[in-house]
Motif scaffolding. Structure first.
Motif, PDB file in Angstrom:
ATOM      1  N   THR A 124       0.819  -1.011   0.214  1.00  0.00           N
ATOM      2  CA  THR A 124      -0.157   0.121   0.007  1.00  0.00           C
ATOM      3  C   THR A 124       0.913   1.276  -0.200  1.00  0.00           C
ATOM      4  O   THR A 124       1.850   1.292   0.592  1.00  0.00           O
ATOM      5  N   ILE A 125       0.253   2.271  -0.711  1.00  0.00           N
ATOM      6  CA  ILE A 125       0.935   3.682  -0.616  1.00  0.00           C
ATOM      7  C   ILE A 125       0.058   4.734  -0.582  1.00  0.00           C
ATOM      8  O   ILE A 125      -0.964   4.912  -1.170  1.00  0.00           O
ATOM      9  N   GLN A 126       0.256   5.813   0.191  1.00  0.00           N
ATOM     10  CA  GLN A 126      -0.245   7.104   0.557  1.00  0.00           C
ATOM     11  C   GLN A 126       0.329   8.080   0.752  1.00  0.00           C
ATOM     12  O   GLN A 126       1.028   8.142   1.529  1.00  0.00           O
ATOM     13  N   GLY A 127      -0.075   9.367   0.195  1.00  0.00           N
ATOM     14  CA  GLY A 127       0.571  10.509   0.415  1.00  0.00           C
ATOM     15  C   GLY A 127       1.167  11.191  -0.903  1.00  0.00           C
ATOM     16  O   GLY A 127       1.078  10.787  -1.845  1.00  0.00           O
ATOM     17  N   PHE A 128       2.153  12.059  -0.349  1.00  0.00           N
ATOM     18  CA  PHE A 128       2.659  12.873  -1.354  1.00  0.00           C
ATOM     19  C   PHE A 128       4.248  12.313  -1.621  1.00  0.00           C
ATOM     20  O   PHE A 128       4.790  12.164  -0.398  1.00  0.00           O
ATOM     21  N   PRO A 129       4.666  12.100  -2.748  1.00  0.00           N
ATOM     22  CA  PRO A 129       6.116  11.912  -2.747  1.00  0.00           C
ATOM     23  C   PRO A 129       6.989  13.098  -2.403  1.00  0.00           C
ATOM     24  O   PRO A 129       6.490  14.157  -2.788  1.00  0.00           O
ATOM     25  N   GLY A 130       8.389  12.782  -2.090  1.00  0.00           N
ATOM     26  CA  GLY A 130       9.151  13.863  -2.213  1.00  0.00           C
ATOM     27  C   GLY A 130       9.909  14.181  -3.674  1.00  0.00           C
ATOM     28  O   GLY A 130      10.159  13.273  -4.504  1.00  0.00           O
ATOM     29  N   VAL A 131       9.916  15.321  -4.232  1.00  0.00           N
ATOM     30  CA  VAL A 131      10.167  15.609  -5.885  1.00  0.00           C
ATOM     31  C   VAL A 131      11.187  16.630  -5.658  1.00  0.00           C
ATOM     32  O   VAL A 131      10.820  17.576  -5.092  1.00  0.00           O
ATOM     33  N   ASP A 132      12.289  16.346  -6.003  1.00  0.00           N
ATOM     34  CA  ASP A 132      13.359  17.450  -6.175  1.00  0.00           C
ATOM     35  C   ASP A 132      13.948  17.366  -7.572  1.00  0.00           C
ATOM     36  O   ASP A 132      14.532  16.481  -8.234  1.00  0.00           O
ATOM     37  N   LEU A 133      14.032  18.715  -8.094  1.00  0.00           N
ATOM     38  CA  LEU A 133      14.779  18.820  -9.524  1.00  0.00           C
ATOM     39  C   LEU A 133      16.079  19.349  -9.220  1.00  0.00           C
ATOM     40  O   LEU A 133      16.390  20.131  -8.206  1.00  0.00           O
ATOM     41  N   LYS A 134      16.778  18.648 -10.137  1.00  0.00           N
ATOM     42  CA  LYS A 134      18.113  18.832  -9.925  1.00  0.00           C
ATOM     43  C   LYS A 134      18.867  19.332 -11.184  1.00  0.00           C
ATOM     44  O   LYS A 134      18.380  19.075 -12.435  1.00  0.00           O
ATOM     45  N   SER A 135      19.618  20.394 -11.030  1.00  0.00           N
ATOM     46  CA  SER A 135      20.326  21.164 -12.101  1.00  0.00           C
ATOM     47  C   SER A 135      21.920  20.649 -12.033  1.00  0.00           C
ATOM     48  O   SER A 135      22.175  19.842 -11.038  1.00  0.00           O
ATOM     49  N   SER A 136      22.806  21.316 -12.851  1.00  0.00           N
ATOM     50  CA  SER A 136      24.220  20.937 -12.799  1.00  0.00           C
ATOM     51  C   SER A 136      24.604  21.231 -11.100  1.00  0.00           C
ATOM     52  O   SER A 136      25.705  20.664 -10.790  1.00  0.00           O
ATOM     53  N   GLY A 137      24.057  22.121 -10.697  1.00  0.00           N
ATOM     54  CA  GLY A 137      24.781  22.929  -9.324  1.00  0.00           C
ATOM     55  C   GLY A 137      23.641  23.143  -8.309  1.00  0.00           C
ATOM     56  O   GLY A 137      24.107  23.539  -6.882  1.00  0.00           O
ATOM     57  N   ASP A 138      22.168  22.967  -8.672  1.00  0.00           N
ATOM     58  CA  ASP A 138      21.430  23.668  -7.715  1.00  0.00           C
ATOM     59  C   ASP A 138      20.156  22.335  -7.743  1.00  0.00           C
ATOM     60  O   ASP A 138      19.978  21.320  -8.227  1.00  0.00           O
ATOM     61  N   SER A 139      19.452  22.402  -6.546  1.00  0.00           N
ATOM     62  CA  SER A 139      18.363  21.622  -6.160  1.00  0.00           C
ATOM     63  C   SER A 139      17.055  22.358  -5.810  1.00  0.00           C
ATOM     64  O   SER A 139      17.309  23.328  -5.043  1.00  0.00           O
ATOM     65  N   TRP A 140      16.037  21.990  -6.100  1.00  0.00           N
ATOM     66  CA  TRP A 140      14.541  22.856  -5.856  1.00  0.00           C
ATOM     67  C   TRP A 140      13.596  21.631  -5.638  1.00  0.00           C
ATOM     68  O   TRP A 140      13.313  20.579  -6.243  1.00  0.00           O
TER      69      TRP A 140
END
Length: 220
Positions: A124-140
């Motif tokens: 079972t799975i419930q909730g929001f996933p953690g999502v991080d966009l990555k660039s060459s030197g940054d994370s969002w």
């Protein structure tokens, strides 16, 4: 003659009394010896060697029984409580075919991320996933939508999705975030997986109250 017979009789009587007294004292000493030896060995042997030894065995058995019972109960209840939570190691990740424009006015797009149960048991799975966009030197780290998560049960081999809504960057629209990958962590998990980002550059709005780029819940 009368005096002699009286003295003889008195001597005989005294000798008989002495004999009876001696026999009586010997009998009393034997009885006393039996009474003093029997209680000293019998009760003390039972109290010292019997009861504590039995209590020690009983305590040891009780400890073994309690430990075994608790372990069995815990294992049994864990196995009988239904499907367990989906873990990162038991899922495969890919992009779906739901990539398209949501609104022509702001040019938002959506990207579906597919989570497939690759184990032989339901989870079972419930909730929001953690999502991080990555660039060459940054994370969002993306914010969440206002949707309400629902519980999803994945049978062996079945899939579910969540959606990343994003606002592509255009020349002159603002700060460009050159995303190269996206890091996804399933709900209630700490182990992430990384996928190559197929959406191109995104308009950076990491400080906005209502950014145009965010994630939805699993199954939403």
């Amino acid at each position: 003659m009368r005096l002699f017979h009286a003295a003889t009789a008195l001597a005989a009587t005294s000798a008989l009394a002495l004999t009876l007294t001696a026999c009586g004292n010997g009998s009393g000493n034997d009885a006393s010896g039996d009474q003093s030896s029997a209680p000293a060995s019998s009760p003390s042997a039972t109290a010292t060697g019997g009861a504590p030894a039995e209590n020690a065995d009983a305590t040891k058995d009780a400890g073994s029984s309690t430990g075994g019972g608790t372990g069995t109960t815990t294992g049994g209840s864990g196995g009988g409580a239904g499907a367990s939570r989906c873990h990162t190691a038991g899922l495969s990740f890919s992009f779906g075919a739901g990539d398209g424009k949501v609104s022509s006015s702001d040019d938002q797009q959506q990207l579906a991320v597919v989570l497939k149960n690759k184990t032989s048991a339901a989870c079972t799975i419930q909730g929001f996933p953690g999502v991080d966009l990555k660039s060459s030197g940054d994370s969002w780290s993306l914010t969440r939508s206002g949707a309400t998560p629902k519980k999803v049960t994945l049978a062996a081999g079945s899939s579910t999705t969540f959606t990343i809504t994003f606002l592509p960057w255009n020349q002159g629209s603002g700060t460009e975030f050159k995303a190269t990958s996206v890091v996804v962590t399933p709900p209630n998990e700490t182990t992430p997986t990384t996928l190559a980002w197929p959406g191109g550059s995104v308009l950076l709005q990491d400080g906005a109250t209502h950014p145009g780029t965010y994630t939805g819940p699993v199954g939403g």
